[in-house]
Design a protein around this motif. Structure first.
Motif, PDB file in Angstrom:
ATOM      1  N   ASN A  47     -32.447  29.481 -40.289  1.00 49.19           N
ATOM      2  CA  ASN A  47     -32.678  29.872 -38.933  1.00 49.19           C
ATOM      3  C   ASN A  47     -30.958  30.523 -38.022  1.00 49.19           C
ATOM      4  OD1 ASN A  47     -35.682  30.952 -39.818  1.00 49.19           O
ATOM      5  ND2 ASN A  47     -36.136  30.079 -38.263  1.00 49.19           N
ATOM      6  N   THR A  48     -30.953  29.414 -37.793  1.00 45.58           N
ATOM      7  CA  THR A  48     -29.956  28.704 -37.063  1.00 45.58           C
ATOM      8  C   THR A  48     -28.225  29.621 -37.727  1.00 45.58           C
ATOM      9  OG1 THR A  48     -29.982  26.231 -36.271  1.00 45.58           O
ATOM     10  CG2 THR A  48     -27.475  27.508 -36.405  1.00 45.58           C
ATOM     11  N   PHE A  49     -28.210  30.286 -39.050  1.00 46.58           N
ATOM     12  CA  PHE A  49     -27.294  30.702 -39.828  1.00 46.58           C
ATOM     13  C   PHE A  49     -28.011  31.799 -39.345  1.00 46.58           C
ATOM     14  CE2 PHE A  49     -26.008  26.967 -42.386  1.00 46.58           C
ATOM     15  CZ  PHE A  49     -24.741  26.323 -42.467  1.00 46.58           C
ATOM     16  N   ILE A  50     -28.875  32.565 -39.443  1.00 53.31           N
ATOM     17  CA  ILE A  50     -29.477  33.923 -39.570  1.00 53.31           C
ATOM     18  C   ILE A  50     -29.168  34.408 -38.150  1.00 53.31           C
ATOM     19  CG2 ILE A  50     -31.554  35.060 -39.185  1.00 53.31           C
ATOM     20  CD1 ILE A  50     -32.669  33.704 -41.739  1.00 53.31           C
ATOM     21  N   ASP A  51     -29.346  33.717 -37.124  1.00 52.02           N
ATOM     22  CA  ASP A  51     -29.486  34.189 -35.793  1.00 52.02           C
ATOM     23  C   ASP A  51     -27.966  33.559 -35.770  1.00 52.02           C
ATOM     24  OD1 ASP A  51     -31.996  33.953 -34.999  1.00 52.02           O
ATOM     25  OD2 ASP A  51     -32.160  32.053 -34.148  1.00 52.02           O
ATOM     26  N   THR A  52     -26.712  33.142 -35.618  1.00 54.96           N
ATOM     27  CA  THR A  52     -25.970  33.184 -35.592  1.00 54.96           C
ATOM     28  C   THR A  52     -24.642  34.207 -35.666  1.00 54.96           C
ATOM     29  OG1 THR A  52     -25.225  30.824 -35.322  1.00 54.96           O
ATOM     30  CG2 THR A  52     -22.846  31.590 -35.910  1.00 54.96           C
ATOM     31  N   ALA A  53     -25.486  34.608 -37.349  1.00 58.06           N
ATOM     32  CA  ALA A  53     -24.712  36.156 -38.003  1.00 58.06           C
ATOM     33  C   ALA A  53     -25.443  37.046 -37.600  1.00 58.06           C
ATOM     34  CB  ALA A  53     -25.054  35.659 -39.398  1.00 58.06           C
ATOM     35  N   ARG A  54     -26.183  37.070 -36.493  1.00 52.95           N
ATOM     36  CA  ARG A  54     -26.989  38.235 -36.000  1.00 52.95           C
ATOM     37  C   ARG A  54     -26.017  38.738 -34.851  1.00 52.95           C
ATOM     38  NH1 ARG A  54     -32.334  37.963 -34.847  1.00 52.95           N
ATOM     39  NH2 ARG A  54     -32.511  40.291 -34.149  1.00 52.95           N
ATOM     40  N   ILE A  55     -25.945  37.499 -33.941  1.00 52.62           N
ATOM     41  CA  ILE A  55     -25.489  37.112 -32.672  1.00 52.62           C
ATOM     42  C   ILE A  55     -23.782  38.058 -32.964  1.00 52.62           C
ATOM     43  CG2 ILE A  55     -24.121  35.974 -30.688  1.00 52.62           C
ATOM     44  CD1 ILE A  55     -26.779  34.829 -30.815  1.00 52.62           C
ATOM     45  N   LYS A  56     -23.544  37.594 -34.344  1.00 48.74           N
ATOM     46  CA  LYS A  56     -21.700  37.902 -34.296  1.00 48.74           C
ATOM     47  C   LYS A  56     -22.132  39.632 -34.748  1.00 48.74           C
ATOM     48  CE  LYS A  56     -19.981  33.319 -35.430  1.00 48.74           C
ATOM     49  NZ  LYS A  56     -19.268  32.393 -36.721  1.00 48.74           N
TER      50      LYS A  56
END
Length: 178
Positions: A47-56
């Motif tokens: 989820n951390t990686f998914i959220d990071t990618a979505r914010i980027k």
């Protein structure tokens, strides 16, 4: 030829030492419930990686400038909420459910006031509104409500986000239970 024999001898000695080392080890098995812990940790990481990618993606799409945050460490511990200039939520990280019981789909398109209620201090809310109107960063503790109605103190660090032309694009808030 003697050189090859020396190398082979050294490798044989290494293999023998390696074998002795591992044969002396005692392997401890883990109880079955540890797999649940591992699964949860893996899910948090995912989820951390998914959220990071979505914010980027949001940052790139909207050409945000000055976004030098360490998002992965922030997203591990904090809730991140992004609103548009009209203060409608366009992104909420997966941690939201742990903090207040809501999932992103329930808050998208709504104002962050969805988390406020009777005990929310109006003076604090007014200070936040002034900072937002002035397009300035702020940090306040707000009494918010969980989905189930429980009250919790929430430390909010909010920042306006500007695009490459210097125009206000979004607001981002890093939140954690205080």
């Amino acid at each position: 030829m003697t050189n090859n024999v020396n190398i082979m001898s050294n490798l044989s000695q290494y293999d023998a030492a390696f074998s002795r080392f591992y044969s002396c080890m005692r392997i401890k098995t883990l109880p079955l419930y540890s797999f649940d812990f591992h699964h949860e940790y893996t899910k948090v990481l995912q989820n951390t990686f998914i959220d990071t990618a979505r914010i980027k993606v949001l940052a790139t799409k909207n050409k945000w400038k000055n976004t030098d945050w360490d998002l992965q460490s922030i997203l591990r511990d904090d809730v991140v909420i992004v609103t548009d200039v009209n203060l409608k939520i366009v992104f909420a990280s997966h941690n939201l459910i742990k903090m207040n019981g809501y999932v992103e789909e329930e808050v998208l398109g709504k104002s962050p006031k969805i988390f406020q209620g009777e005990v929310t201090n109006r003076i604090t809310s007014s200070e936040i509104k002034k900072a937002i109107d002035a397009q300035e960063a702020f940090e306040n503790v707000v009494m918010n409500y969980k989905k189930n109605g429980e009250v919790y103190a929430c430390l909010i660090k909010g920042y306006p986000l500007f695009n490459n032309k210097g125009e206000l694009s979004h607001y981002i808030a890093f939140e954690r239970a205080a």
